[in-house]
Design a protein around this motif. Sequence first.
Motif, PDB file in Angstrom:
ATOM      1  N   ASP A  81       0.852  -1.112  -0.021  1.00 39.00           N
ATOM      2  CA  ASP A  81       0.019  -0.052   0.048  1.00 39.00           C
ATOM      3  C   ASP A  81       0.809   1.315  -0.092  1.00 39.00           C
ATOM      4  OD1 ASP A  81       1.253   0.005   2.658  1.00 39.00           O
ATOM      5  OD2 ASP A  81      -1.006  -0.276   3.532  1.00 39.00           O
ATOM      6  N   GLY A  82       2.147   1.055  -0.199  1.00 35.97           N
ATOM      7  CA  GLY A  82       2.941   2.205  -0.182  1.00 35.97           C
ATOM      8  C   GLY A  82       4.102   2.261  -1.131  1.00 35.97           C
ATOM      9  N   ASP A  83       3.689   1.827  -2.524  1.00 34.19           N
ATOM     10  CA  ASP A  83       4.724   1.751  -3.680  1.00 34.19           C
ATOM     11  C   ASP A  83       5.059   3.158  -4.226  1.00 34.19           C
ATOM     12  OD1 ASP A  83       4.999  -1.194  -3.542  1.00 34.19           O
ATOM     13  OD2 ASP A  83       2.910  -1.197  -4.104  1.00 34.19           O
ATOM     14  N   ALA A  84       6.037   3.382  -4.356  1.00 36.54           N
ATOM     15  CA  ALA A  84       6.566   4.633  -5.227  1.00 36.54           C
ATOM     16  C   ALA A  84       7.487   4.230  -6.433  1.00 36.54           C
ATOM     17  CB  ALA A  84       7.444   5.459  -4.397  1.00 36.54           C
ATOM     18  N   ILE A  85       7.141   4.748  -7.609  1.00 37.60           N
ATOM     19  CA  ILE A  85       7.799   4.458  -8.688  1.00 37.60           C
ATOM     20  C   ILE A  85       8.510   5.808  -9.279  1.00 37.60           C
ATOM     21  CG2 ILE A  85       7.479   4.094 -11.419  1.00 37.60           C
ATOM     22  CD1 ILE A  85       5.246   2.272 -10.422  1.00 37.60           C
ATOM     23  N   LEU A  86       9.616   5.749  -9.644  1.00 36.90           N
ATOM     24  CA  LEU A  86      10.478   6.945  -9.950  1.00 36.90           C
ATOM     25  C   LEU A  86      10.844   6.882 -11.318  1.00 36.90           C
ATOM     26  CD1 LEU A  86      11.471   5.874  -7.126  1.00 36.90           C
ATOM     27  CD2 LEU A  86      12.616   7.965  -6.834  1.00 36.90           C
ATOM     28  N   TYR A  87      10.970   8.273 -11.977  1.00 34.43           N
ATOM     29  CA  TYR A  87      11.325   8.373 -13.281  1.00 34.43           C
ATOM     30  C   TYR A  87      12.210   9.533 -13.640  1.00 34.43           C
ATOM     31  CZ  TYR A  87      10.986   9.242 -18.437  1.00 34.43           C
ATOM     32  OH  TYR A  87      11.437   9.394 -19.696  1.00 34.43           O
ATOM     33  N   PHE A  88      13.353   9.144 -14.162  1.00 35.24           N
ATOM     34  CA  PHE A  88      14.528  10.265 -14.225  1.00 35.24           C
ATOM     35  C   PHE A  88      13.998  11.024 -15.809  1.00 35.24           C
ATOM     36  CE2 PHE A  88      16.163   7.641 -11.153  1.00 35.24           C
ATOM     37  CZ  PHE A  88      16.895   8.453 -10.364  1.00 35.24           C
ATOM     38  N   ILE A  95      -1.507  -4.764 -11.738  1.00 38.34           N
ATOM     39  CA  ILE A  95      -1.593  -4.474 -12.880  1.00 38.34           C
ATOM     40  C   ILE A  95      -1.690  -3.096 -13.311  1.00 38.34           C
ATOM     41  CG2 ILE A  95      -3.124  -5.025 -15.045  1.00 38.34           C
ATOM     42  CD1 ILE A  95      -3.687  -7.760 -13.713  1.00 38.34           C
ATOM     43  N   SER A  96      -2.568  -2.304 -12.588  1.00 32.81           N
ATOM     44  CA  SER A  96      -2.605  -0.649 -12.766  1.00 32.81           C
ATOM     45  C   SER A  96      -1.426   0.051 -12.701  1.00 32.81           C
ATOM     46  CB  SER A  96      -3.873  -0.123 -11.882  1.00 32.81           C
ATOM     47  OG  SER A  96      -4.944  -0.550 -12.032  1.00 32.81           O
ATOM     48  N   ALA A  97      -0.529  -0.514 -11.796  1.00 34.48           N
ATOM     49  CA  ALA A  97       0.737   0.182 -11.545  1.00 34.48           C
ATOM     50  C   ALA A  97       1.610  -0.006 -12.853  1.00 34.48           C
ATOM     51  CB  ALA A  97       1.602  -0.252 -10.508  1.00 34.48           C
ATOM     52  N   VAL A  98       1.613  -1.431 -13.318  1.00 33.48           N
ATOM     53  CA  VAL A  98       2.637  -1.712 -14.544  1.00 33.48           C
ATOM     54  C   VAL A  98       1.866  -0.724 -15.855  1.00 33.48           C
ATOM     55  CG1 VAL A  98       3.207  -3.417 -16.068  1.00 33.48           C
ATOM     56  CG2 VAL A  98       2.861  -3.831 -13.819  1.00 33.48           C
ATOM     57  N   LYS A  99       0.547  -0.661 -16.051  1.00 32.36           N
ATOM     58  CA  LYS A  99      -0.050   0.142 -16.921  1.00 32.36           C
ATOM     59  C   LYS A  99       0.582   1.690 -16.785  1.00 32.36           C
ATOM     60  CE  LYS A  99      -3.859  -2.830 -18.002  1.00 32.36           C
ATOM     61  NZ  LYS A  99      -5.469  -3.126 -18.026  1.00 32.36           N
ATOM     62  N   ARG A 100       0.320   2.104 -15.723  1.00 36.38           N
ATOM     63  CA  ARG A 100       0.650   3.624 -15.372  1.00 36.38           C
ATOM     64  C   ARG A 100       1.976   3.802 -15.852  1.00 36.38           C
ATOM     65  NH1 ARG A 100      -0.122   6.917  -9.868  1.00 36.38           N
ATOM     66  NH2 ARG A 100       0.416   8.891 -10.807  1.00 36.38           N
ATOM     67  N   SER A 101       2.935   3.003 -15.431  1.00 40.11           N
ATOM     68  CA  SER A 101       4.261   3.102 -15.726  1.00 40.11           C
ATOM     69  C   SER A 101       4.643   2.817 -17.124  1.00 40.11           C
ATOM     70  CB  SER A 101       5.218   1.999 -15.242  1.00 40.11           C
ATOM     71  OG  SER A 101       5.119   2.116 -13.621  1.00 40.11           O
ATOM     72  N   LEU A 102       3.995   2.281 -17.936  1.00 44.72           N
ATOM     73  CA  LEU A 102       4.235   2.119 -19.161  1.00 44.72           C
ATOM     74  C   LEU A 102       3.827   3.256 -20.053  1.00 44.72           C
ATOM     75  CD1 LEU A 102       3.124  -1.790 -19.916  1.00 44.72           C
ATOM     76  CD2 LEU A 102       5.434  -0.694 -20.424  1.00 44.72           C
ATOM     77  N   MET A 103       2.998   3.996 -19.556  1.00 42.02           N
ATOM     78  CA  MET A 103       2.482   5.399 -20.340  1.00 42.02           C
ATOM     79  C   MET A 103       3.588   6.304 -20.059  1.00 42.02           C
ATOM     80  SD  MET A 103      -1.651   5.407 -18.768  1.00 42.02           S
ATOM     81  CE  MET A 103      -1.649   6.711 -19.439  1.00 42.02           C
ATOM     82  N   GLN A 107       9.760  -3.266 -23.784  1.00 47.80           N
ATOM     83  CA  GLN A 107       9.058  -4.482 -24.484  1.00 47.80           C
ATOM     84  C   GLN A 107       9.144  -5.556 -23.403  1.00 47.80           C
ATOM     85  OE1 GLN A 107       7.847  -4.925 -27.378  1.00 47.80           O
ATOM     86  NE2 GLN A 107       6.891  -6.915 -26.381  1.00 47.80           N
ATOM     87  N   GLU A 108      10.091  -5.906 -22.427  1.00 54.02           N
ATOM     88  CA  GLU A 108      10.210  -6.844 -21.477  1.00 54.02           C
ATOM     89  C   GLU A 108       9.086  -6.609 -20.350  1.00 54.02           C
ATOM     90  OE1 GLU A 108      14.869  -8.376 -21.938  1.00 54.02           O
ATOM     91  OE2 GLU A 108      14.139  -6.947 -20.100  1.00 54.02           O
ATOM     92  N   TYR A 109       8.862  -5.092 -20.167  1.00 57.24           N
ATOM     93  CA  TYR A 109       7.749  -4.845 -19.333  1.00 57.24           C
ATOM     94  C   TYR A 109       6.341  -4.981 -19.706  1.00 57.24           C
ATOM     95  CZ  TYR A 109       6.432  -2.059 -15.209  1.00 57.24           C
ATOM     96  OH  TYR A 109       6.174  -1.392 -13.755  1.00 57.24           O
ATOM     97  N   LYS A 110       6.196  -4.834 -20.911  1.00 56.20           N
ATOM     98  CA  LYS A 110       4.768  -5.277 -21.601  1.00 56.20           C
ATOM     99  C   LYS A 110       4.644  -6.597 -21.656  1.00 56.20           C
ATOM    100  CE  LYS A 110       3.752  -3.139 -25.397  1.00 56.20           C
ATOM    101  NZ  LYS A 110       4.041  -2.565 -26.754  1.00 56.20           N
ATOM    102  N   THR A 111       5.686  -7.613 -21.855  1.00 58.03           N
ATOM    103  CA  THR A 111       5.707  -8.886 -21.682  1.00 58.03           C
ATOM    104  C   THR A 111       5.369  -9.340 -20.166  1.00 58.03           C
ATOM    105  OG1 THR A 111       7.447  -9.334 -23.103  1.00 58.03           O
ATOM    106  CG2 THR A 111       6.975 -11.150 -22.014  1.00 58.03           C
TER     107      THR A 111
END
Length: 300
Positions: A163-170, A202-210, A229-233
């Motif tokens: 319930d506390g995940d963070a994703i970071l994008y440089f 699944i929503s987290a992965v989709k959000r990152s892919l965007m 491509q690997e993340y989409k797989t």
Amino acid sequence: MTIRNYITILLIFISSTIISQNRFDSVEIKSIKLTEHTYMLEGAGGNIGISIGEDGVFVIDDQFAPLSDKILASIKKLSDKPIKFLVNTHFHGDHTGGNENLAKAGATLIAHDNVRKRLTEVQKDGSNKPKEALPVITFNDKLNIYINGESVAIFHTENAHTDGDAILYFTESNVLHTGDTYFNNRYPYIDLNSGGSVDGYISAVKRSLMVINDETKIIPGHGKLSNKQEYKTFLTMLESLKSSILKAIDEGKTEDDVKNDTSITKTYDDLDYGTGFINSEKIRLTFYRSLKTKQNDSED
């Protein structure tokens, strides 16, 4: 407690401490250069992200406490600048174990609100995390940090791995650190007891892919350096398992039925997805329990 019992407990504690320390003695911290300013460190536990530059060193996750000296030595080879910030992608010990040590090395700790809440809870051994191991800056939804010539976008994904995940994008380096919302070439650990869920994952992965493109370099929570491509797989695998297990639930299959039905995961078992921390039986159970719980909640 008798003296004999006390001595027995003390010996068990000492033995477990020695075994734990020996477990990390042979671990090597491997540094992988991604761009002029960013690196990925592999060791034991969650992958570490590093940004270096004139502003100082920015760190994502810190593995286990016994590895801190090795991690700090590896960072020192990359930059002689001070460590400014450390972001925890979530609260699990293989990502936060070195918090206290890195704080003492100068890092300001940052994490989602729920990470601090969980780190302040009493641990399984009855102990409490020291004050130095706790984030001093927390956020609810998103945060931007401007360091080493770029903006680092940090965003929370609800009820995914925890319930506390963070994703970071440089944003300039085009590097994504997913935390444990991505286990490269293996089944993920979705911590249902700590707020995680299949749909949220699944929503987290989709959000990152965007956010990313075909040139993005991805630091997964576990596994080798990756790409879009690997993340989409990985997403395809998650959605395939969800579809199969929802079908089983709709057909009235029980938890034991799904647990024992190896055909559900055969495609990815054959690709060795189940050779990591989460085997094929565990992933079937995780998906069943998460999806069944949601179904029951919607019916109430």
